[in-house]
Design an enzyme around this catalytic site. Structure first.
Site, PDB file in Angstrom:
ATOM      1  N   GLU A 238      29.690 -38.415  13.528  1.00 54.05           N
ATOM      2  CA  GLU A 238      29.514 -39.095  12.233  1.00 54.05           C
ATOM      3  C   GLU A 238      30.805 -39.093  11.427  1.00 54.05           C
ATOM      4  O   GLU A 238      31.386 -38.035  11.168  1.00 54.05           O
ATOM      5  CB  GLU A 238      28.396 -38.397  11.438  1.00 54.05           C
ATOM      6  CG  GLU A 238      28.029 -39.151  10.172  1.00 54.05           C
ATOM      7  CD  GLU A 238      26.860 -38.530   9.422  1.00 54.05           C
ATOM      8  OE1 GLU A 238      26.094 -37.753  10.009  1.00 54.05           O
ATOM      9  OE2 GLU A 238      26.730 -38.830   8.217  1.00 54.05           O
TER      10      GLU A 238
ATOM     11  N   LYS B 120      19.951 -31.725   5.554  1.00 51.07           N
ATOM     12  CA  LYS B 120      20.595 -32.428   6.669  1.00 51.07           C
ATOM     13  C   LYS B 120      22.104 -32.494   6.400  1.00 51.07           C
ATOM     14  O   LYS B 120      22.917 -32.320   7.302  1.00 51.07           O
ATOM     15  CB  LYS B 120      20.001 -33.844   6.814  1.00 51.07           C
ATOM     16  CG  LYS B 120      20.460 -34.591   8.061  1.00 51.07           C
ATOM     17  CD  LYS B 120      21.726 -35.398   7.863  1.00 51.07           C
ATOM     18  CE  LYS B 120      22.166 -36.121   9.123  1.00 51.07           C
ATOM     19  NZ  LYS B 120      23.484 -36.779   8.945  1.00 51.07           N
TER      20      LYS B 120
ATOM     21  N   ASP C 283      24.205 -22.662  20.648  1.00 55.89           N
ATOM     22  CA  ASP C 283      22.947 -23.401  20.767  1.00 55.89           C
ATOM     23  C   ASP C 283      22.550 -23.932  19.383  1.00 55.89           C
ATOM     24  O   ASP C 283      22.023 -23.203  18.550  1.00 55.89           O
ATOM     25  CB  ASP C 283      21.893 -22.429  21.320  1.00 55.89           C
ATOM     26  CG  ASP C 283      20.556 -23.092  21.579  1.00 55.89           C
ATOM     27  OD1 ASP C 283      20.271 -24.130  20.941  1.00 55.89           O
ATOM     28  OD2 ASP C 283      19.795 -22.576  22.399  1.00 55.89           O
TER      29      ASP C 283
ATOM     30  N   HIS D 276      32.012 -43.053   2.544  1.00 55.74           N
ATOM     31  CA  HIS D 276      31.441 -43.018   3.888  1.00 55.74           C
ATOM     32  C   HIS D 276      31.699 -44.325   4.633  1.00 55.74           C
ATOM     33  O   HIS D 276      32.134 -44.328   5.768  1.00 55.74           O
ATOM     34  CB  HIS D 276      29.936 -42.764   3.770  1.00 55.74           C
ATOM     35  CG  HIS D 276      29.253 -42.578   5.084  1.00 55.74           C
ATOM     36  ND1 HIS D 276      29.230 -41.366   5.722  1.00 55.74           N
ATOM     37  CD2 HIS D 276      28.590 -43.441   5.870  1.00 55.74           C
ATOM     38  CE1 HIS D 276      28.570 -41.492   6.853  1.00 55.74           C
ATOM     39  NE2 HIS D 276      28.171 -42.741   6.969  1.00 55.74           N
TER      40      HIS D 276
HETATM   41  P1  NDP Z   1      23.990 -14.426  27.932  1.00 60.16           P
HETATM   42  O1  NDP Z   1      22.825 -14.389  28.817  1.00 60.16           O
HETATM   43  O2  NDP Z   1      25.223 -15.080  28.462  1.00 60.16           O
HETATM   44  O3  NDP Z   1      24.292 -12.937  27.481  1.00 60.16           O
HETATM   45  C1  NDP Z   1      25.462 -12.576  26.816  1.00 60.16           C
HETATM   46  C2  NDP Z   1      26.312 -11.768  27.760  1.00 60.16           C
HETATM   47  O4  NDP Z   1      27.597 -11.588  27.207  1.00 60.16           O
HETATM   48  C3  NDP Z   1      25.723 -10.399  27.938  1.00 60.16           C
HETATM   49  O5  NDP Z   1      24.986 -10.392  29.114  1.00 60.16           O
HETATM   50  C4  NDP Z   1      26.929  -9.495  28.057  1.00 60.16           C
HETATM   51  O6  NDP Z   1      27.054  -9.218  29.429  1.00 60.16           O
HETATM   52  C5  NDP Z   1      28.112 -10.358  27.682  1.00 60.16           C
HETATM   53  N1  NDP Z   1      28.959  -9.791  26.633  1.00 60.16           N
HETATM   54  C6  NDP Z   1      30.318  -9.665  26.695  1.00 60.16           C
HETATM   55  N2  NDP Z   1      30.801  -9.165  25.546  1.00 60.16           N
HETATM   56  C7  NDP Z   1      29.757  -8.989  24.720  1.00 60.16           C
HETATM   57  C8  NDP Z   1      29.632  -8.524  23.360  1.00 60.16           C
HETATM   58  N3  NDP Z   1      30.717  -8.146  22.634  1.00 60.16           N
HETATM   59  N4  NDP Z   1      28.410  -8.501  22.799  1.00 60.16           N
HETATM   60  C9  NDP Z   1      27.319  -8.888  23.499  1.00 60.16           C
HETATM   61  N5  NDP Z   1      27.366  -9.335  24.771  1.00 60.16           N
HETATM   62  C10 NDP Z   1      28.571  -9.391  25.391  1.00 60.16           C
HETATM   63  O7  NDP Z   1      23.710 -15.154  26.570  1.00 60.16           O
HETATM   64  P2  NDP Z   1      22.666 -14.806  25.404  1.00 60.16           P
HETATM   65  O8  NDP Z   1      21.760 -13.681  25.763  1.00 60.16           O
HETATM   66  O9  NDP Z   1      23.458 -14.680  24.171  1.00 60.16           O
HETATM   67  O10 NDP Z   1      21.764 -16.110  25.352  1.00 60.16           O
HETATM   68  C11 NDP Z   1      22.266 -17.288  24.815  1.00 60.16           C
HETATM   69  C12 NDP Z   1      21.825 -18.462  25.653  1.00 60.16           C
HETATM   70  O11 NDP Z   1      20.411 -18.454  25.791  1.00 60.16           O
HETATM   71  C13 NDP Z   1      22.181 -19.771  25.055  1.00 60.16           C
HETATM   72  O12 NDP Z   1      22.763 -20.559  26.061  1.00 60.16           O
HETATM   73  C14 NDP Z   1      20.830 -20.365  24.636  1.00 60.16           C
HETATM   74  O13 NDP Z   1      20.868 -21.762  24.686  1.00 60.16           O
HETATM   75  C15 NDP Z   1      19.901 -19.779  25.653  1.00 60.16           C
HETATM   76  N6  NDP Z   1      18.486 -19.668  25.344  1.00 60.16           N
HETATM   77  C16 NDP Z   1      17.972 -19.882  24.087  1.00 60.16           C
HETATM   78  C17 NDP Z   1      16.621 -19.728  23.837  1.00 60.16           C
HETATM   79  C18 NDP Z   1      16.134 -19.907  22.429  1.00 60.16           C
HETATM   80  O14 NDP Z   1      16.920 -20.114  21.538  1.00 60.16           O
HETATM   81  N7  NDP Z   1      14.843 -19.823  22.158  1.00 60.16           N
HETATM   82  C19 NDP Z   1      15.689 -19.353  24.903  1.00 60.16           C
HETATM   83  C20 NDP Z   1      16.346 -19.104  26.159  1.00 60.16           C
HETATM   84  C21 NDP Z   1      17.680 -19.267  26.369  1.00 60.16           C
HETATM   85  P3  NDP Z   1      27.361  -7.770  29.973  1.00 60.16           P
HETATM   86  O15 NDP Z   1      26.837  -6.805  28.945  1.00 60.16           O
HETATM   87  O16 NDP Z   1      26.655  -7.701  31.256  1.00 60.16           O
HETATM   88  O17 NDP Z   1      28.849  -7.754  30.067  1.00 60.16           O
END
Ligand code: NDP
Length: 427
Positions: free
Chosen positions: A80, A267, A283, A381
């Protein structure tokens, strides 16, 4: 000193803008090169299903943002026109007033477990609460790396829904697991945790577990932004600063009391928020859902922002929203431009990212309200929209700006008129 104030940026070519950002230390040479290979079909094919291509969006940068004394160049992916210009314009005014101040709560996200068919809801609730500590321990055992980072499940509550319902489907128990997800948005982390608890919850309640999933109503993961603007900085054309200030507060009161207006007002706020959420690989549906639910938390859907005046006659704006964004995880680690956007933003944590996002939302809201209470939204706009109209009418290359300029001059920013002009020029 690193600054987000880069005069004349708007008038430069895309290449020059990249160079300016590099000179101002907001963009590395490597990141700049990534724009030439944004998202390959091969990578896209690993991200979602049934891929047939990619869908590019313009990526601009919001300038002039001074937040808690730090300079931010804000990557914004949006189709936009006028959003990026408006955000940068308001950020310039706010920086003259000292900049935005922001804060964020601890990042606690919520996982829900739905239990149905428990014969005695109160007894089931008591059983779960009696095992609260061990359930939290079990949840953390399902994701030890999060605990190692200083996060993890912290608390648990139980709610009973529809206790008096006659329907066999209505009565239920809902377990809330509160998880500090550190720098991740946390959906997958939380889903893993709540799924791991389901068997124990079933045996504790003698019920059946159905849903086990994150709640997008992230009301324990809030970010707040505030700005205080002297009226004289709001002066615009023939409108005095006081007139603009009062108009903004009147506009806010309208949105605060009328859902028909509030939806449009909000919005406009999301116009600022979504582009950063998208650019940083987050997301945006999750952020949108949480934000609108929060705007209805009193029972009436209302304005996400508040605008008022203080005893010195300043305009005071505030925005508080759930902000379930991450700097790691999800698409962030695979989308090359998301990584570049995070580098440009230069945030150190998800908490900091959340604060920048609400500051931009607040700026965007003021941009829209200021235009609405002065010249009306269309003037600025449509002038910016004119280039898209020219392209839609078949203009290309240098012709785009010629046709767009003529449309603005004639005050007729329509594709039909643009087609006439294109034909005339081609003859
Ligand atoms: P991930 O599954 O990628 O988990 C985040 C990963 O980042 C962890 O597993 C961790 O892995 C790693 N990590 C590295 N550094 C850090 C840090 N400093 N803090 C925390 N984690 C860290 O992603 P999310 O669990 O965040 O989930 C987000 C995704 O889920 C988005 O793509 C979303 O679209 C989707 N989603 C959304 C839903 C909803 O909104 N209702 C439902 C289902 C999915 P490790 O600890 O192993 O290193």
């Amino acid at each position: 000193m690193k600054t987000s104030r880069i005069p004349g940026f708007y008038n430069k070519t895309v290449t020059e803008r990249r160079e300016l950002l590099q000179d101002a230390q907001h963009l590395s040479a490597n990141d700049s090169a990534t724009f030439n290979e944004p998202l390959s079909t091969e990578t896209a094919d690993k991200m979602i299903e049934n891929v047939i291509g990619t869908y590019p969006l313009p990526l601009g940068v919001g300038l002039n943002f001074l937040i808690n004394g730090k300079e931010y160049v804000v990557p914004m992916a949006i189709e936009e026109p006028s959003v990026v210009a408006s955000a940068s314009y308001i950020a310039k005014i706010v920086r003259e007033a000292g900049g935005f101040t922001t804060e964020a709560t601890e990042r606690v996200m919520i996982g829900q477990i739905q239990v149905v068919g428990a014969p005695d809801l109160d007894a089931a609730k008591a059983s779960i609460l009696a095992e609260k500590d061990s359930l939290i321990e079990d949840a953390n055992a399902a994701y030890p790396s999060l605990v190692a980072r200083g996060g993890g499940a912290e608390d648990l509550e139980v709610r009973i829904l529809n206790e008096a319902s006659d329907s066999a489907y209505g009565k239920m128990l809902v377990v809330h697991l509160y998880v500090n997800t550190c720098d991740a948005m946390g959906a997958n982390i939380i889903n893993t945790m709540v799924e791991s608890l389901a068997p124990t919850v079933e045996s504790l309640t003698n019920g059946k577990v159905y849903l086990r999933i994150l709640s997008n109503y992230a009301d324990r993961c809030l970010a707040r932004a505030r700005c205080v603007i002297p009226a004289n900085l709001l002066q615009s054309g023939d409108f005095s600063g006081e007139e603009v200030r009062d108009g903004v507060v009147h506009a806010y009161e309208f949105a605060a009391s009328d859902p028909y207006r509030a939806v449009t007002h909000n919005k406009g706020i999301m116009n600022g928020i979504d582009p950063i959420v998208i650019a940083t690989g987050n997301d945006w549906r999750a952020v949108e859902a949480g934000a609108h639910a929060y705007a209805a938390r009193t029972g009436q859907y209302s304005s996400m922002t508040t605008w008022s005046t203080d005893s010195k006659g300043n305009l005071v704006g505030e925005l508080e929203l759930p902000m379930s964004v991450g700097t790691v995880g999800g698409a962030i680690r695979v989308h090359p431009i998301a990584k570049v956007a995070q580098d440009i933003l230069n945030v150190e944590s998800a908490q900091e990212l959340a604060q920048v996002i609400v500051a931009v939302g607040l700026a965007q809201n003021l941009g829209a309200l200021k235009a609405l209470v002065t010249d009306g939204i269309q003037k600025g706009h449509m002038a910016l929209h004119s280039r898209s109209v020219a392209i839609a009418a078949g203009a290309s290359g240098e012709m785009i700006d010629i046709v767009a300029g003529k449309l603005v001059e004639l005050n007729e920013i329509r594709v039909g008129k643009a087609k006439e002009l294109v034909e005339q020029i081609k003859k």
